[in-house]
Design an enzyme around this catalytic site. Structure first.
Site, PDB file in Angstrom:
ATOM      1  N   THR A 236       0.869  -1.177   0.000  1.00  0.00           N
ATOM      2  CA  THR A 236       0.000   0.000   0.000  1.00  0.00           C
ATOM      3  C   THR A 236       0.905   1.226   0.000  1.00  0.00           C
ATOM      4  O   THR A 236       2.082   1.122   0.338  1.00  0.00           O
ATOM      5  CB  THR A 236      -0.886   0.044   1.257  1.00  0.00           C
ATOM      6  OG1 THR A 236      -0.017   0.161   2.388  1.00  0.00           O
ATOM      7  CG2 THR A 236      -1.714  -1.212   1.396  1.00  0.00           C
TER       8      THR A 236
ATOM      9  N   GLU B  81      -5.525  -3.884  -0.777  1.00  0.00           N
ATOM     10  CA  GLU B  81      -5.779  -5.011   0.117  1.00  0.00           C
ATOM     11  C   GLU B  81      -6.872  -5.949  -0.411  1.00  0.00           C
ATOM     12  O   GLU B  81      -7.052  -7.050   0.087  1.00  0.00           O
ATOM     13  CB  GLU B  81      -6.248  -4.497   1.496  1.00  0.00           C
ATOM     14  CG  GLU B  81      -5.186  -3.839   2.348  1.00  0.00           C
ATOM     15  CD  GLU B  81      -5.037  -2.342   2.059  1.00  0.00           C
ATOM     16  OE1 GLU B  81      -5.375  -1.905   0.944  1.00  0.00           O
ATOM     17  OE2 GLU B  81      -4.566  -1.619   2.959  1.00  0.00           O
TER      18      GLU B  81
ATOM     19  N   LYS C 116     -15.600  16.918  10.394  1.00  0.00           N
ATOM     20  CA  LYS C 116     -16.610  16.912  11.454  1.00  0.00           C
ATOM     21  C   LYS C 116     -16.839  18.341  11.900  1.00  0.00           C
ATOM     22  O   LYS C 116     -15.994  18.933  12.559  1.00  0.00           O
ATOM     23  CB  LYS C 116     -16.162  16.022  12.604  1.00  0.00           C
ATOM     24  CG  LYS C 116     -17.243  15.044  12.961  1.00  0.00           C
ATOM     25  CD  LYS C 116     -16.826  14.000  13.915  1.00  0.00           C
ATOM     26  CE  LYS C 116     -18.005  13.044  14.087  1.00  0.00           C
ATOM     27  NZ  LYS C 116     -17.749  12.016  15.041  1.00  0.00           N
TER      28      LYS C 116
ATOM     29  N   TRP D 183     -21.034  15.078  10.450  1.00  0.00           N
ATOM     30  CA  TRP D 183     -20.192  14.790   9.299  1.00  0.00           C
ATOM     31  C   TRP D 183     -20.589  15.570   8.052  1.00  0.00           C
ATOM     32  O   TRP D 183     -21.762  15.631   7.678  1.00  0.00           O
ATOM     33  CB  TRP D 183     -20.270  13.303   8.962  1.00  0.00           C
ATOM     34  CG  TRP D 183     -19.303  12.487   9.754  1.00  0.00           C
ATOM     35  CD1 TRP D 183     -18.231  12.955  10.445  1.00  0.00           C
ATOM     36  CD2 TRP D 183     -19.336  11.076   9.940  1.00  0.00           C
ATOM     37  NE1 TRP D 183     -17.578  11.909  11.045  1.00  0.00           N
ATOM     38  CE2 TRP D 183     -18.229  10.747  10.767  1.00  0.00           C
ATOM     39  CE3 TRP D 183     -20.159  10.047   9.498  1.00  0.00           C
ATOM     40  CZ2 TRP D 183     -17.936   9.443  11.144  1.00  0.00           C
ATOM     41  CZ3 TRP D 183     -19.875   8.759   9.877  1.00  0.00           C
ATOM     42  CH2 TRP D 183     -18.780   8.458  10.696  1.00  0.00           C
TER      43      TRP D 183
HETATM   44  P1  ADP Z   1      -4.028   4.395  -1.750  1.00  0.00           P
HETATM   45  O1  ADP Z   1      -4.119   4.186  -0.276  1.00  0.00           O
HETATM   46  O2  ADP Z   1      -2.710   4.749  -2.285  1.00  0.00           O
HETATM   47  O3  ADP Z   1      -5.112   5.309  -2.290  1.00  0.00           O
HETATM   48  P2  ADP Z   1      -5.469   2.130  -2.763  1.00  0.00           P
HETATM   49  O4  ADP Z   1      -5.546   2.213  -4.218  1.00  0.00           O
HETATM   50  O5  ADP Z   1      -5.376   0.809  -2.151  1.00  0.00           O
HETATM   51  O6  ADP Z   1      -4.244   2.958  -2.350  1.00  0.00           O
HETATM   52  O7  ADP Z   1      -6.657   2.960  -2.175  1.00  0.00           O
HETATM   53  C1  ADP Z   1      -7.858   2.408  -1.758  1.00  0.00           C
HETATM   54  C2  ADP Z   1      -8.762   3.507  -1.337  1.00  0.00           C
HETATM   55  O8  ADP Z   1      -9.166   4.280  -2.475  1.00  0.00           O
HETATM   56  C3  ADP Z   1     -10.042   3.068  -0.718  1.00  0.00           C
HETATM   57  O9  ADP Z   1      -9.883   2.733   0.631  1.00  0.00           O
HETATM   58  C4  ADP Z   1     -10.922   4.312  -0.902  1.00  0.00           C
HETATM   59  O10 ADP Z   1     -10.678   5.268   0.097  1.00  0.00           O
HETATM   60  C5  ADP Z   1     -10.437   4.854  -2.207  1.00  0.00           C
HETATM   61  N1  ADP Z   1     -11.391   4.479  -3.261  1.00  0.00           N
HETATM   62  C6  ADP Z   1     -11.298   3.464  -4.127  1.00  0.00           C
HETATM   63  N2  ADP Z   1     -12.361   3.430  -4.951  1.00  0.00           N
HETATM   64  C7  ADP Z   1     -13.168   4.460  -4.597  1.00  0.00           C
HETATM   65  C8  ADP Z   1     -14.433   4.960  -5.052  1.00  0.00           C
HETATM   66  N3  ADP Z   1     -15.076   4.431  -6.080  1.00  0.00           N
HETATM   67  N4  ADP Z   1     -14.950   6.034  -4.408  1.00  0.00           N
HETATM   68  C9  ADP Z   1     -14.301   6.610  -3.376  1.00  0.00           C
HETATM   69  N5  ADP Z   1     -13.123   6.188  -2.909  1.00  0.00           N
HETATM   70  C10 ADP Z   1     -12.551   5.127  -3.502  1.00  0.00           C
END
Ligand code: ADP
Length: 540
Positions: free
Chosen positions: A182, A327, A432, A437
């Site tokens: 990550t 993940e 917040k 929220w």
């Molecule tokens: P990074 O932590 O570098 O962004 P990841 O690609 O694993 O790496 O990120 C996953 C995160 O991306 C998710 O936990 C979420 O917060 C965000 N995410 C992924 N898809 C969406 C979506 N369709 N809408 C909003 N957030 C998203």
């Protein structure tokens, strides 16, 4: 009663053989950034994967040793995607845009033995090479100079020094196939280890008609980097389906991307919304022919409704939203509208986060970890589990990220009774205000529907009266005259009145992370240091 079914393992070797044998004439194209596209058939790529595996064995790669790639999206990267897991070793895709210290950390942590590096990325690797404790060989792909890497091997020479053919070993489907870290926004990056089984199941889930539904009729343009969560499984799903694969290398800017699209006429693609947004703005002043596409998917960050509308209105293309994380392999949800949706309502559904795909279990929990009702209203953190969801991190317990066998996603939102999820924020981006929220995602998406706004990122900043209030950072179209009061007026009636920000900053560009998402921590830091020019409207 015991089932009478056989036990054939679900492996990447199975995917590799299927593409190579049954779809031998399908084509892999790699862009040179100008007007050239190098092509090879699946049969040729499969044969080269055999040579790569043989070469890596000769270099001493054995058992589950790690072979890293430091590469863009191209054919040789695909060869590594296929060969390394199928020979029983573990593919570690390194993010070429990681900070040097994080790069050093992940290579040493994974104990990578060999690094396959694109010549174009060689200088970035050279900076950190002396600190990579376990790397025995660096193999350079392409003809570039590879300055600063010392003694290197050349990919094509390694492949040529062999008679071809490789006896793929029988593998346990639960053994490690690939790993990805990550991006580690807080603390060190964490390693996720995919198995053969998880990768196979994920590829088939992507290929289901209810999801992307990739077939031999498709030409798949892999925009999402191959170091970002397996390019969302696209190389494997397309290869397994016999769909042609199109790789843009690192040329993801609108101009070269548009050229590649006109050269190769893809039918499907996947990428972060930023890429689709940039392409859209490019189309306002340039010819852009997207008529070959049947489907685009956007994910990794929220896809604004305005973007879904624009692709549909201007190009007649369906832009679907997906949700996932490194993940989670990553695909967990896709925004296909439910049965019976009227055409005019379909886009609203596609602009939602998505419906949970078969194989994945999802729930929403409150602060105490209690499951909340699936009613589309109760707001809490998403937790997820399933055969392609990580159940731990590699060599790093971090139990706080898991809860009774579920992965805590750090994403906040709602889930309804039909399995549709809606993200309102990442928990670390939640605003917040006076204890309530405010969804930064919704504010951003609404702002980006304003024709004068190119990009909008909203972050929470300290406020004496309400603890926290939203600060809107906007990128305006060239020549646009809209000021904060116009944009605030635009929001009025579209979001709750107390959500409307009083702090506004006009920025040249929203800072992006290494995988092209809005980098809100940079914005928060700039604000804290007083680096943003903030205009304040009278208000709360
Ligand atoms: P990074 O932590 O570098 O962004 P990841 O690609 O694993 O790496 O990120 C996953 C995160 O991306 C998710 O936990 C979420 O917060 C965000 N995410 C992924 N898809 C969406 C979506 N369709 N809408 C909003 N957030 C998203």
């Amino acid at each position: 009663m015991r089932s009478t079914m056989g036990e054939g393992p679900l492996t990447i070797t199975d995917i590799l053989r299927r593409g190579q044998e049954y779809f031998g004439e399908s084509v892999v194209s790699t862009f040179d950034g100008a007007s050239g596209v190098a092509t090879a058939t699946f049969a040729e790529v499969g044969a080269r994967a055999e040579r790569l595996a043989a070469a890596l064995r000769r270099l001493g790669i054995d058992g589950d040793q790690r072979v890293a790639t430091f590469a863009f999206n191209n054919q040789t990267h695909l060869e590594a995607y296929l060969a390394v897991p199928a020979m029983g070793a573990v593919l570690h895709t390194l993010n070429v845009r990681l900070f040097p210290e994080q790069l050093v950390y992940v290579v040493n942590h994974a104990e990578d033995r060999v690094v396959l590096v694109d010549a174009a990325a060689a200088p970035l690797l050279a900076r950190v090479l002396p600190e990579l404790r376990t790397v025995e060989h660096v193999v350079v792909v392409g003809d570039g100079e590879a300055d600063g890497l010392g003694e290197v091997l050349r990919y094509e020479e390694l492949l040529a020094a062999d008679d071809g053919g490789f006896a793929w070993p029988d593998l346990d489907e639960r053994s490690a196939a690939a790993m990805c870290y990550t991006s580690g926004t807080t603390g060190n990056p964490k390693g996720v280890v995919y198995s053969h089984r998880s990768t196979w199941l994920h590829a088939m889930a992507v290929n289901a008609a209810a999801n992307v539904g990739c077939t031999e009729e498709d030409r798949a343009l892999v925009v999402v980097p191959m170091f970002h969560a397996n390019a969302w499984g696209m190389p494997y799903s397309a290869w397994a389906a016999g769909a042609d694969l199109i790789f843009p290398q690192r040329f993801l800017q609108p101009e070269p991307l548009a050229r590649l699209i006109s050269l190769t006429r893809p039918t499907i693609s996947a990428g972060v919304p930023t890429v689709w947004n940039d392409l859209l703005h490019y189309s306002e002043s340039h010819e852009l022919d997207l008529s070959s596409f049947r489907l685009l998917t956007g994910g990794g960050a929220a896809v604004p409704r305005a973007l879904v509308d624009a692709y549909e209105d201007r190009f007649g293309i369906m832009l679907l939203q997906g949700w996932g994380m490194t993940e989670t392999s990553p695909v967990c949800a896709l925004s296909r509208p439910p049965r019976g949706t009227a055409p005019e309502e379909a886009r609203a559904w596609r602009a939602r986060t998505g419906r949970v795909v078969a194989g994945v279990q999802m729930r929403v929990v409150d602060d105490e970890g209690r499951e909340l009702p699936k009613d589309g209203k109760a707001l809490g953190e998403f937790e997820v589990r399933g055969p392609w969801i990580t159940a731990s991190y590699y060599g790093d317990e971090d139990p706080s990220r898991f809860h009774d066998g579920w992965l805590r996603t750090g994403d906040v939102g709602t889930l309804d009774e039909h399995g549709f999820m809606q993200i309102s924020d990442r928990s670390k981006d939640v605003i917040k205000s006076g204890g309530e929220w405010i969804s930064s995602v919704e504010l951003e998406n609404t702002l980006m529907a304003n024709p004068d706004v190119v990009e909008a990122a909203v972050v929470g900043v300290p406020d004496d009266r309400w603890d926290e209030r939203p600060l809107a950072c906007v990128v305006l179209r060239e020549g646009a005259a809209a000021g904060p009061s116009d944009l605030a007026a635009f929001l009025a009636g579209k979001v709750a009145s107390w959500w409307v920000p009083e702090r506004w900053a006009r920025v040249e560009e929203v800072p992006k992370t290494s995988v092209g998402k809005f980098d809100k921590k940079v914005l928060r830091a700039r604000y804290a240091k007083g680096e943003l020019e903030v205009e304040r409207l009278p208000g709360k």
